[in-house]
Design a protein around this motif. Structure first.
Motif, PDB file in Angstrom:
ATOM      1  N   ALA A 131       0.846  -1.254   0.167  1.00  0.00           N
ATOM      2  CA  ALA A 131       0.048   0.180  -0.058  1.00  0.00           C
ATOM      3  C   ALA A 131       0.928   1.180  -0.259  1.00  0.00           C
ATOM      4  CB  ALA A 131      -0.883  -0.035   1.236  1.00  0.00           C
ATOM      5  N   THR A 132       0.649   1.970  -1.217  1.00  0.00           N
ATOM      6  CA  THR A 132       1.661   3.368  -1.222  1.00  0.00           C
ATOM      7  C   THR A 132       0.616   4.582  -1.024  1.00  0.00           C
ATOM      8  OG1 THR A 132       1.534   3.023  -3.365  1.00  0.00           O
ATOM      9  CG2 THR A 132       3.457   2.230  -1.978  1.00  0.00           C
ATOM     10  N   ASP A 133      -0.746   4.333  -0.942  1.00  0.00           N
ATOM     11  CA  ASP A 133      -1.651   5.267  -1.181  1.00  0.00           C
ATOM     12  C   ASP A 133      -1.164   6.474  -0.468  1.00  0.00           C
ATOM     13  OD1 ASP A 133      -3.020   3.461  -3.124  1.00  0.00           O
ATOM     14  OD2 ASP A 133      -4.532   3.078  -1.538  1.00  0.00           O
ATOM     15  N   TYR A 134      -0.753   6.458   0.648  1.00  0.00           N
ATOM     16  CA  TYR A 134      -0.431   7.450   1.918  1.00  0.00           C
ATOM     17  C   TYR A 134       0.761   8.236   1.425  1.00  0.00           C
ATOM     18  CZ  TYR A 134       1.796   3.447   4.004  1.00  0.00           C
ATOM     19  OH  TYR A 134       2.636   2.568   3.909  1.00  0.00           O
ATOM     20  N   ILE A 135       1.509   7.605   0.537  1.00  0.00           N
ATOM     21  CA  ILE A 135       3.002   8.428   0.193  1.00  0.00           C
ATOM     22  C   ILE A 135       2.424   9.136  -1.101  1.00  0.00           C
ATOM     23  CG2 ILE A 135       5.262   8.128  -0.822  1.00  0.00           C
ATOM     24  CD1 ILE A 135       5.165   5.296   0.553  1.00  0.00           C
ATOM     25  N   SER A 136       2.717  10.623  -0.837  1.00  0.00           N
ATOM     26  CA  SER A 136       2.391  11.562  -1.862  1.00  0.00           C
ATOM     27  C   SER A 136       3.571  11.735  -2.876  1.00  0.00           C
ATOM     28  CB  SER A 136       1.805  13.000  -1.274  1.00  0.00           C
ATOM     29  OG  SER A 136       2.853  13.331  -0.463  1.00  0.00           O
ATOM     30  N   GLY A 137       4.839  11.290  -2.327  1.00  0.00           N
ATOM     31  CA  GLY A 137       5.896  11.685  -3.389  1.00  0.00           C
ATOM     32  C   GLY A 137       7.244  11.170  -2.571  1.00  0.00           C
ATOM     33  N   LEU A 138       8.044  11.357  -3.324  1.00  0.00           N
ATOM     34  CA  LEU A 138       9.493  11.060  -2.886  1.00  0.00           C
ATOM     35  C   LEU A 138      10.463  12.471  -3.184  1.00  0.00           C
ATOM     36  CD1 LEU A 138       9.974   7.363  -4.146  1.00  0.00           C
ATOM     37  CD2 LEU A 138       9.529   8.177  -1.906  1.00  0.00           C
ATOM     38  N   ALA A 139      10.819  13.073  -2.093  1.00  0.00           N
ATOM     39  CA  ALA A 139      11.719  13.897  -2.236  1.00  0.00           C
ATOM     40  C   ALA A 139      13.384  13.787  -2.351  1.00  0.00           C
ATOM     41  CB  ALA A 139      11.428  15.250  -1.243  1.00  0.00           C
ATOM     42  N   ASP A 140      13.833  14.342  -3.411  1.00  0.00           N
ATOM     43  CA  ASP A 140      15.193  14.105  -3.242  1.00  0.00           C
ATOM     44  C   ASP A 140      15.736  15.295  -2.496  1.00  0.00           C
ATOM     45  OD1 ASP A 140      17.767  13.803  -3.967  1.00  0.00           O
ATOM     46  OD2 ASP A 140      17.824  14.698  -5.839  1.00  0.00           O
ATOM     47  N   ALA A 141      16.814  14.632  -1.339  1.00  0.00           N
ATOM     48  CA  ALA A 141      17.495  15.781  -0.423  1.00  0.00           C
ATOM     49  C   ALA A 141      18.680  15.310  -0.535  1.00  0.00           C
ATOM     50  CB  ALA A 141      16.698  15.579   1.058  1.00  0.00           C
ATOM     51  N   GLY A 142      19.712  15.716  -1.213  1.00  0.00           N
ATOM     52  CA  GLY A 142      21.083  15.446  -1.219  1.00  0.00           C
ATOM     53  C   GLY A 142      21.193  13.904  -1.503  1.00  0.00           C
ATOM     54  N   ASP A 143      21.744  13.149  -0.644  1.00  0.00           N
ATOM     55  CA  ASP A 143      22.169  11.590  -0.598  1.00  0.00           C
ATOM     56  C   ASP A 143      21.042  10.852  -0.012  1.00  0.00           C
ATOM     57  OD1 ASP A 143      22.442  12.749   2.114  1.00  0.00           O
ATOM     58  OD2 ASP A 143      24.158  11.479   2.472  1.00  0.00           O
ATOM     59  N   LYS A 144      19.699  11.466   0.150  1.00  0.00           N
ATOM     60  CA  LYS A 144      18.674  10.428   0.822  1.00  0.00           C
ATOM     61  C   LYS A 144      17.339  10.799   0.014  1.00  0.00           C
ATOM     62  CE  LYS A 144      18.648  13.397   4.696  1.00  0.00           C
ATOM     63  NZ  LYS A 144      18.455  13.283   6.351  1.00  0.00           N
ATOM     64  N   MET A 145      16.566  10.087   0.116  1.00  0.00           N
ATOM     65  CA  MET A 145      15.196  10.413  -0.251  1.00  0.00           C
ATOM     66  C   MET A 145      14.442  10.404   0.868  1.00  0.00           C
ATOM     67  SD  MET A 145      15.343  10.212  -3.611  1.00  0.00           S
ATOM     68  CE  MET A 145      13.382   9.850  -3.988  1.00  0.00           C
ATOM     69  N   ILE A 146      13.316  11.201   0.767  1.00  0.00           N
ATOM     70  CA  ILE A 146      12.441  11.356   1.939  1.00  0.00           C
ATOM     71  C   ILE A 146      10.925  11.322   1.315  1.00  0.00           C
ATOM     72  CG2 ILE A 146      11.428  13.282   3.424  1.00  0.00           C
ATOM     73  CD1 ILE A 146      14.121  14.453   3.655  1.00  0.00           C
ATOM     74  N   MET A 147      10.342  10.160   1.894  1.00  0.00           N
ATOM     75  CA  MET A 147       8.927   9.817   1.548  1.00  0.00           C
ATOM     76  C   MET A 147       8.015  11.022   2.282  1.00  0.00           C
ATOM     77  SD  MET A 147       8.864   5.898   2.005  1.00  0.00           S
ATOM     78  CE  MET A 147      10.379   5.512   3.143  1.00  0.00           C
ATOM     79  N   LEU A 148       7.250  11.557   1.407  1.00  0.00           N
ATOM     80  CA  LEU A 148       6.452  12.525   1.808  1.00  0.00           C
ATOM     81  C   LEU A 148       4.951  11.904   2.154  1.00  0.00           C
ATOM     82  CD1 LEU A 148       7.260  15.168  -0.874  1.00  0.00           C
ATOM     83  CD2 LEU A 148       8.203  14.773   1.532  1.00  0.00           C
ATOM     84  N   LEU A 149       4.413  12.200   3.127  1.00  0.00           N
ATOM     85  CA  LEU A 149       3.409  11.432   3.638  1.00  0.00           C
ATOM     86  C   LEU A 149       1.953  12.423   3.274  1.00  0.00           C
ATOM     87  CD1 LEU A 149       4.452   9.819   6.833  1.00  0.00           C
ATOM     88  CD2 LEU A 149       4.297   8.776   4.545  1.00  0.00           C
ATOM     89  N   VAL A 151      -1.065  13.034   5.157  1.00  0.00           N
ATOM     90  CA  VAL A 151      -1.398  12.556   6.492  1.00  0.00           C
ATOM     91  C   VAL A 151      -3.188  12.575   6.308  1.00  0.00           C
ATOM     92  CG1 VAL A 151       0.379  14.045   7.586  1.00  0.00           C
ATOM     93  CG2 VAL A 151      -1.735  15.171   6.866  1.00  0.00           C
ATOM     94  N   ASP A 152      -3.773  13.094   5.578  1.00  0.00           N
ATOM     95  CA  ASP A 152      -5.236  12.921   5.435  1.00  0.00           C
ATOM     96  C   ASP A 152      -5.545  11.366   5.174  1.00  0.00           C
ATOM     97  OD1 ASP A 152      -5.543  15.614   5.974  1.00  0.00           O
ATOM     98  OD2 ASP A 152      -5.628  16.052   3.940  1.00  0.00           O
ATOM     99  N   LYS A 153      -4.727  10.896   4.090  1.00  0.00           N
ATOM    100  CA  LYS A 153      -5.340   9.597   3.730  1.00  0.00           C
ATOM    101  C   LYS A 153      -4.495   8.710   4.732  1.00  0.00           C
ATOM    102  CE  LYS A 153      -5.391   9.882  -1.276  1.00  0.00           C
ATOM    103  NZ  LYS A 153      -4.569   9.639  -2.556  1.00  0.00           N
ATOM    104  N   LEU A 154      -3.510   8.790   5.344  1.00  0.00           N
ATOM    105  CA  LEU A 154      -2.804   8.061   6.346  1.00  0.00           C
ATOM    106  C   LEU A 154      -3.766   7.955   7.595  1.00  0.00           C
ATOM    107  CD1 LEU A 154      -0.304   6.160   7.015  1.00  0.00           C
ATOM    108  CD2 LEU A 154       0.712   8.133   7.831  1.00  0.00           C
ATOM    109  N   LEU A 155      -3.993   9.127   8.113  1.00  0.00           N
ATOM    110  CA  LEU A 155      -4.609   9.032   9.421  1.00  0.00           C
ATOM    111  C   LEU A 155      -6.196   8.838   9.307  1.00  0.00           C
ATOM    112  CD1 LEU A 155      -2.344  11.874  11.065  1.00  0.00           C
ATOM    113  CD2 LEU A 155      -2.338   9.166  11.246  1.00  0.00           C
ATOM    114  N   ASN A 156      -6.944   8.785   8.241  1.00  0.00           N
ATOM    115  CA  ASN A 156      -8.275   8.750   8.057  1.00  0.00           C
ATOM    116  C   ASN A 156      -8.348   7.308   7.525  1.00  0.00           C
ATOM    117  OD1 ASN A 156      -9.174  11.074   8.923  1.00  0.00           O
ATOM    118  ND2 ASN A 156      -8.429  12.333   6.958  1.00  0.00           N
ATOM    119  N   GLN A 157      -7.351   6.507   7.186  1.00  0.00           N
ATOM    120  CA  GLN A 157      -7.725   5.339   6.559  1.00  0.00           C
ATOM    121  C   GLN A 157      -8.721   4.399   7.470  1.00  0.00           C
ATOM    122  OE1 GLN A 157      -3.901   3.027   5.910  1.00  0.00           O
ATOM    123  NE2 GLN A 157      -4.795   2.721   3.997  1.00  0.00           N
ATOM    124  N   GLY A 158      -8.421   4.365   8.707  1.00  0.00           N
ATOM    125  CA  GLY A 158      -9.389   3.579   9.451  1.00  0.00           C
ATOM    126  C   GLY A 158     -10.836   3.882   9.634  1.00  0.00           C
TER     127      GLY A 158
END
Length: 169
Positions: A131-149, A151-158
Protein backbone atom coordinates in the motif's frame (compact mmCIF):
# COMPACT_ATOMS: atom_id res chain seq x y z
CA UNK A 1 -1.46 41.45 -12.81
CA UNK A 2 1.03 44.27 -12.72
CA UNK A 3 4.81 43.81 -12.75
CA UNK A 4 5.40 44.01 -8.97
CA UNK A 5 2.61 41.49 -8.34
CA UNK A 6 4.05 39.16 -11.00
CA UNK A 7 7.47 39.36 -9.33
CA UNK A 8 5.95 38.48 -5.96
CA UNK A 9 4.05 35.53 -7.44
CA UNK A 10 7.20 34.31 -9.22
CA UNK A 11 9.23 34.63 -6.01
CA UNK A 12 6.62 32.67 -4.05
CA UNK A 13 6.53 29.94 -6.71
CA UNK A 14 10.33 29.67 -6.64
CA UNK A 15 10.30 29.19 -2.86
CA UNK A 16 8.65 25.80 -3.29
CA UNK A 17 7.06 23.80 -0.53
CA UNK A 18 8.34 23.07 2.94
CA UNK A 19 8.11 19.79 4.80
CA UNK A 20 8.85 18.90 8.40
CA UNK A 21 11.02 15.80 8.25
CA UNK A 22 11.29 13.13 10.89
CA UNK A 23 12.89 9.74 11.34
CA UNK A 24 11.44 6.32 11.93
CA UNK A 25 14.42 3.97 12.32
CA UNK A 26 16.72 4.54 9.37
CA UNK A 27 14.04 6.07 7.14
CA UNK A 28 13.20 9.73 6.65
CA UNK A 29 9.64 10.96 6.21
CA UNK A 30 8.13 14.36 5.64
CA UNK A 31 4.79 16.08 6.18
CA UNK A 32 3.56 19.39 4.80
CA UNK A 33 4.79 21.95 7.30
CA UNK A 34 1.54 23.91 6.96
CA UNK A 35 -0.24 20.97 8.60
CA UNK A 36 2.01 20.96 11.70
CA UNK A 37 0.32 22.55 14.70
CA UNK A 38 3.02 21.82 17.26
CA UNK A 39 5.77 19.46 18.29
CA UNK A 40 5.90 18.21 21.84
CA UNK A 41 7.70 15.61 23.89
CA UNK A 42 6.12 12.24 24.45
CA UNK A 43 3.77 12.03 27.40
CA UNK A 44 1.67 9.06 28.33
CA UNK A 45 -1.76 9.16 26.70
CA UNK A 46 -5.04 7.94 28.18
CA UNK A 47 -5.75 4.55 26.58
CA UNK A 48 -8.99 3.96 24.74
CA UNK A 49 -10.42 0.42 25.19
CA UNK A 50 -10.76 -1.73 22.05
CA UNK A 51 -8.73 0.67 19.92
CA UNK A 52 -6.19 -0.58 17.36
CA UNK A 53 -2.64 -1.08 18.65
CA UNK A 54 -1.31 1.98 16.83
CA UNK A 55 -3.71 4.24 18.76
CA UNK A 56 -1.78 5.17 21.90
CA UNK A 57 -4.76 7.01 23.37
CA UNK A 58 -5.80 10.61 23.76
CA UNK A 59 -4.31 13.68 25.42
CA UNK A 60 -5.94 16.90 26.55
CA UNK A 61 -4.24 19.80 24.79
CA UNK A 62 -5.53 23.08 26.13
CA UNK A 63 -9.06 21.73 26.37
CA UNK A 64 -9.04 19.85 23.06
CA UNK A 65 -8.94 16.03 23.09
CA UNK A 66 -6.36 14.85 20.57
CA UNK A 67 -5.92 11.20 19.50
CA UNK A 68 -2.31 10.00 19.42
CA UNK A 69 -1.10 7.43 16.87
CA UNK A 70 2.21 5.59 16.93
CA UNK A 71 3.56 6.17 13.43
CA UNK A 72 5.81 3.08 13.54
CA UNK A 73 2.85 0.82 14.24
CA UNK A 74 0.63 2.70 11.77
CA UNK A 75 3.16 2.00 9.01
CA UNK A 76 3.65 -1.64 10.07
CA UNK A 77 7.19 -1.12 11.35
CA UNK A 78 8.93 -2.81 14.28
CA UNK A 79 7.89 -1.37 17.65
CA UNK A 80 10.68 0.24 19.69
CA UNK A 81 10.65 1.70 23.19
CA UNK A 82 10.32 5.48 23.30
CA UNK A 83 13.48 7.46 24.02
CA UNK A 84 14.33 11.01 25.05
CA UNK A 85 14.20 11.96 21.35
CA UNK A 86 10.68 10.61 20.86
CA UNK A 87 8.25 13.40 20.01
CA UNK A 88 4.62 13.87 19.10
CA UNK A 89 3.89 15.93 16.00
CA UNK A 90 0.39 17.38 16.18
CA UNK A 91 -1.06 17.65 12.68
CA UNK A 92 -4.18 19.25 11.25
CA UNK A 93 -5.99 16.46 9.37
CA UNK A 94 -8.88 16.94 6.94
CA UNK A 95 -11.67 14.44 6.38
CA UNK A 96 -15.28 14.37 5.19
CA UNK A 97 -16.24 15.29 8.75
CA UNK A 98 -14.08 18.44 8.79
CA UNK A 99 -10.70 19.24 10.27
CA UNK A 100 -9.24 18.00 13.53
CA UNK A 101 -5.89 17.69 15.24
CA UNK A 102 -4.17 14.34 15.56
CA UNK A 103 -0.80 13.52 17.07
CA UNK A 104 1.73 11.09 15.66
CA UNK A 105 4.58 9.62 17.68
CA UNK A 106 7.89 9.58 15.76
CA UNK A 107 11.46 8.63 16.70
CA UNK A 108 12.78 12.17 16.26
CA UNK A 109 12.25 15.33 14.28
CA UNK A 110 15.03 15.93 11.75
CA UNK A 111 14.75 19.18 9.83
CA UNK A 112 12.68 21.36 7.56
CA UNK A 113 13.05 20.48 3.88
CA UNK A 114 12.45 23.18 1.28
CA UNK A 115 12.01 21.76 -2.19
CA UNK A 116 10.59 22.58 -5.58
CA UNK A 117 7.70 20.58 -7.02
CA UNK A 118 9.91 19.38 -9.88
CA UNK A 119 12.22 17.68 -7.32
CA UNK A 120 9.38 15.55 -5.99
CA UNK A 121 8.96 12.23 -7.76
CA UNK A 122 5.86 10.09 -7.98
CA UNK A 123 5.69 6.98 -5.85
CA UNK A 124 6.68 3.94 -7.93
CA UNK A 125 4.20 1.13 -8.44
CA UNK A 126 5.01 -1.93 -6.34
CA UNK A 127 1.97 -3.97 -7.31
CA UNK A 128 -1.09 -4.71 -5.25
CA UNK A 129 0.77 -6.16 -2.25
CA UNK A 130 2.23 -2.90 -0.98
CA UNK A 131 0.00 0.00 0.00
CA UNK A 132 1.51 3.31 -1.09
CA UNK A 133 -1.67 5.40 -1.20
CA UNK A 134 -0.53 7.49 1.75
CA UNK A 135 2.83 8.41 0.15
CA UNK A 136 2.32 11.58 -1.86
CA UNK A 137 5.80 11.56 -3.36
CA UNK A 138 9.52 11.08 -2.88
CA UNK A 139 11.69 14.15 -2.38
CA UNK A 140 15.34 14.20 -3.30
CA UNK A 141 17.31 15.66 -0.39
CA UNK A 142 20.95 15.34 -1.38
CA UNK A 143 22.13 11.82 -0.62
CA UNK A 144 18.79 10.53 0.63
CA UNK A 145 15.16 10.25 -0.36
CA UNK A 146 12.40 11.48 1.90
CA UNK A 147 8.97 9.86 1.74
CA UNK A 148 6.35 12.59 1.79
CA UNK A 149 3.20 11.45 3.57
CA UNK A 150 -0.38 12.38 2.77
CA UNK A 151 -1.57 12.75 6.36
CA UNK A 152 -5.22 12.91 5.34
CA UNK A 153 -5.08 9.47 3.71
CA UNK A 154 -2.80 7.95 6.33
CA UNK A 155 -4.66 9.06 9.42
CA UNK A 156 -8.19 8.72 8.02
CA UNK A 157 -7.64 5.23 6.61
CA UNK A 158 -9.34 3.46 9.54
CA UNK A 159 -12.21 5.95 9.42
CA UNK A 160 -12.74 5.31 5.69
CA UNK A 161 -12.81 1.57 6.26
CA UNK A 162 -15.42 2.02 9.00
CA UNK A 163 -17.63 4.19 6.78
CA UNK A 164 -17.22 1.76 3.87
CA UNK A 165 -18.35 -1.07 6.18
CA UNK A 166 -21.34 1.01 7.30
CA UNK A 167 -22.27 1.68 3.66
CA UNK A 168 -22.04 -2.03 2.81
CA UNK A 169 -24.31 -3.04 5.73
Amino acid sequence: MNEPQAKIVAALENQGDEYLTFRLGDEDYGVDILRVQEIRGWETATRIPNSPGYVKGVVNMRGSIVPIFDMRQRLGMEVRPYSKNTVVIVLRVKSDRGERNMGVVVDEVSDVLSTQKDRIRNTPEFGGGIATDYISGLADAGDKMIMLLDVDKLLNQGEQTESENEDAA
